[in-house]
Design an enzyme around this catalytic site. Structure first.
Site, PDB file in Angstrom:
ATOM      1  N   THR A   1       0.829  -1.207   0.000  1.00 58.80           N
ATOM      2  CA  THR A   1       0.000   0.000   0.000  1.00 58.80           C
ATOM      3  C   THR A   1       0.859   1.251   0.000  1.00 58.80           C
ATOM      4  O   THR A   1       0.573   2.227  -0.709  1.00 58.80           O
ATOM      5  CB  THR A   1      -0.932  -0.008   1.222  1.00 58.80           C
ATOM      6  OG1 THR A   1      -1.704  -1.210   1.220  1.00 58.80           O
ATOM      7  CG2 THR A   1      -1.862   1.185   1.206  1.00 58.80           C
ATOM      8  N   GLU A  58      16.586 -25.895  27.100  1.00 53.73           N
ATOM      9  CA  GLU A  58      17.146 -24.861  26.221  1.00 53.73           C
ATOM     10  C   GLU A  58      18.630 -25.104  25.964  1.00 53.73           C
ATOM     11  O   GLU A  58      19.131 -24.815  24.871  1.00 53.73           O
ATOM     12  CB  GLU A  58      16.924 -23.471  26.822  1.00 53.73           C
ATOM     13  CG  GLU A  58      15.468 -23.084  27.035  1.00 53.73           C
ATOM     14  CD  GLU A  58      14.667 -23.121  25.748  1.00 53.73           C
ATOM     15  OE1 GLU A  58      15.247 -22.935  24.671  1.00 53.73           O
ATOM     16  OE2 GLU A  58      13.441 -23.351  25.813  1.00 53.73           O
TER      17      GLU A  58
END
Length: 645
Positions: A230, A446
């Site tokens: 846009t 992790e």
């Protein structure tokens, strides 16, 4: 020389058109506001007058003239008003209460004498019948008409008529209203080059017409959400200095049949009057979806609107200077008639920016932000792979808000690092209470991801490990950053990526001899990769160089296909596909378990460090690995497992 004069006259003509558009818009807005306020005031006054008049009439008692004469003789009448047809006043009842009354007047020459004899105060009046008719009949009808008129204006979006449903709802921007130029658009250099000749044509159309050239009728901007489609369309209008008609694809379709087609006709009619100009249709897939894709949800109104758009694009001549620009992130569902030459004949890809493009986009968005001297945009661009223009604008805004919250006078790299973590992983949950056992599970989980990312040769290096909860369900995260932009992946790279995903679950199993629910997302992503390797990429030795995926996903949207998917292979082949996917994941699992079991001491060391600090950056992790490798003299395999510097 005559040819050079024509282009010079064009801007003056366009400027007059724009001024005319602005004047009309201002006058119409002013007129609409005045009429709306006037209708509101008139309706309130009319309703109040009618209510007062009717309520007054309900309290009046009607009596015969003979009774009136009797009451006069008994001195029970006061405050009389006499006109040509009736007598009104106040009378006293037997209980002493006074009420208003009305009696029809008859020819009585002794009336005045009797009133004077009874000391009755009286006066005469004259009633205008025209006013009475207006109040009782015309005024209520006028109020109803005004209310209906207002409702029609609100529903139709145009002055007081049902027929104005078909008027275009497109916003018109003049050449002075759009301040956006190509300087405000970065990271899409190829797209800007494609659109440059459109600007040249709108500025100097005679140069192309003299050579017999024809400009494309329609330009389709395709790309992921947030890449600036846009913004790019507005920049074209700002560079060309022409009127800009902006509409969304959903603005055409209404609940009434035929409204969408009427709006398309009206839009093109207005555009031809204001040519040269640009018509911009955002979210074109809402209007131009392929006909007959789903017979169960056929929508005649939408198809009529699409047919009218196709007819209008065939009907106008490009010499008039009307350029149609469409934008969509789902080009695969557009109707093929829209994409053929002569309609949207040029397709411009507005893709995700690379590292250089991200740096240029950051330079555009930091113009109004006060930055510290230590800001390195190249580092920020490298740490935001996959970010589009909207993501980068949000990142800078988040960093500015964090700096303001801390009371700083400028934005530093610390705020940018925190903003990246917030955008990627979610909001930090500092007050979430976790037990010691859960923290240990998350830390080892992790660490398993991080070690596998560092041990394997084709994976991206670790940037940060954290066990601070973030977002909705993230109890920790391991962030990897690519060293370069990649567009292809090999089979070994996909397998190594699955090994990294399985590293967390295997680390839990190696240390705690049990597994938790924390690896659910990792397993889902690993399974998707393995299934894509077998069904889409032809990376299975057993099934050969074949693909079994026919229901393609959208190009730029991360969503799965809808219902109604079908397969054109046998149940035996489906069973082989499942077995092959299971074998690939099992191969990765065995590889990861062997590696982490061998490096269990290093796994313990990094996890304990992570429990103490709650977050470790990539450089600190690699320092720990190097120190451990220098002190480790018991490597039985002799293989080089550390990532080369």
């Amino acid at each position: 020389m005559p040819k050079s004069n024509k282009p010079k006259k064009e801007p003056k003509k366009r400027k007059n058109i724009i001024l005319e558009i602005k004047d009309k818009n201002k006058n119409s807005e002013k007129k609409t506001k005045n009429f709306t306020f006037l209708y509101f005031i008139v309706a309130i006054i009319a309703i109040f007058m009618i209510h007062s008049y009717l309520s007054f009439r309900t309290e009046i008692k009607t009596i015969p003239y003979s009774e009136f004469k009797t009451l006069v003789s008994q001195n029970k009448i006061s405050d009389l008003t006499i006109d040509n047809e009736k007598i009104q006043g106040t009378m006293a009842q037997d209980d002493g209460k006074k009420v208003k009354f009305m009696a029809s007047r008859v020819e009585d020459p002794d009336l005045v004498k009797d009133l004077q004899k009874g000391n009755v105060r009286f006066s005469g009046s004259f009633e205008n019948k025209i006013v009475r008719v207006i109040i009782e009949w015309i005024l209520p009808f006028a109020v109803i008409i005004l209310i209906w008129n207002l409702l029609m204006r609100k529903m139709g979006g145009a002055p007081s008529s049902v027929l104005n449903f078909g008027k275009s709802r497109g916003k018109i921007y003049g050449e002075d209203e759009i301040k956006i130029t190509f300087d405000d658009v970065a990271g899409v250099d190829e797209a800007k080059e494609e659109l440059q000749e459109i600007i040249e044509y709108l500025r100097f159309p005679q140069k192309f017409l003299d050579l017999g050239g024809k400009i494309p009728k329609g330009i389709l901007l395709v790309g992921p959400p947030g890449t600036g489609k846009t913004l790019l369309a507005k920049a074209v209008a700002g560079e060309a200095k022409v009127p800009f008609f902006s509409m969304s694809g959903s603005d055409f379709v209404e609940m009434f049949v035929g409204v969408g087609a009427s709006r398309v006709r009206d839009l093109f009619s207005q555009a031809q009057q204001k040519a040269p100009c640009i018509i911009f249709i955002d979210e074109l897939d809402a209007l131009g979806k392929a006909r007959g894709m789903n017979p169960l949800s056929s929508h005649d109104e939408r198809e009529q609107t699409l047919n009218q758009l196709l007819a209008e694009m065939d009907g106008f001549d490009t010499k008039t200077g009307v350029i149609i620009v469409g934008a969509t992130n789902r080009p695969e569902i557009l109707d093929s008639a829209l994409l053929r030459p002569g309609r949207f004949d040029r397709h411009v890809l507005v893709d995700r920016p690379d590292i250089k493009g991200r740096e240029e986009i950051l330079k555009v968005h930091i113009r109004e932000v006060k930055l510290a001297r230590n800001i390195d945009l190249a580092v920020i661009a490298a740490r935001t792979p996959g970010f589009v223009g909207a993501d980068l604008a949000n990142l800078i805004n988040e960093a500015a808000l964090l700096a303001a919250r801390k009371g700083k006078s400028s934005v530093t790299m610390e705020e940018f690092e925190e903003a990246i973590d917030r955008v990627v992983a979610g909001l930090e949950k500092k007050k979430r209470v976790m037990s010691r056992k859960e923290k240990e599970i998350v830390a080892y989980h992790e660490t398993g991801h991080a070690l596998m990312a560092e041990f394997l040769e084709t994976t991206d290096p670790v940037h940060k490990i954290s066990i601070i909860p973030r977002g909705i369900a993230a109890l920790g995260y391991t962030m990897q950053l690519p060293t370069e932009d990649r567009y292809l992946m090999t089979k070994n790279e996909l397998i190594d990526r699955m090994c990294v995903l399985l590293g967390g679950r295997v680390a839990e199993e190696v240390i705690f001899k049990e597994i938790s629910t924390g690896a659910q997302n990792d397993l889902a992503r690993a399974t998707d990769i393995a299934r894509s390797m077998v069904k889409e990429y032809g990376m299975s030795e057993k099934l050969g160089h074949m693909t079994f995926e026919h229901n393609r996903k959208p190009l730029f949207l991360d969503i799965t296909p809808g219902f109604g998917t079908s397969k054109d292979y046998s149940e035996e082949t489906a069973r082989e596909i499942d077995n092959e996917v299971r074998d690939i994941i099992e191969h990765c699992y065995v590889k990861v378990k062997s590696t982490l079991t061998e490096k269990s001491g290093l796994l313990e060391l990094v996890a304990r460090t992570l429990l103490e600090k709650e977050s470790i950056d990539g450089d600190e992790l690699r320092t720990i690995l190097k120190e451990h490798a220098d002190g480790d003299h018991n490597n039985e395999s002799g293989e080089k497992t550390d990532r080369p510097d």
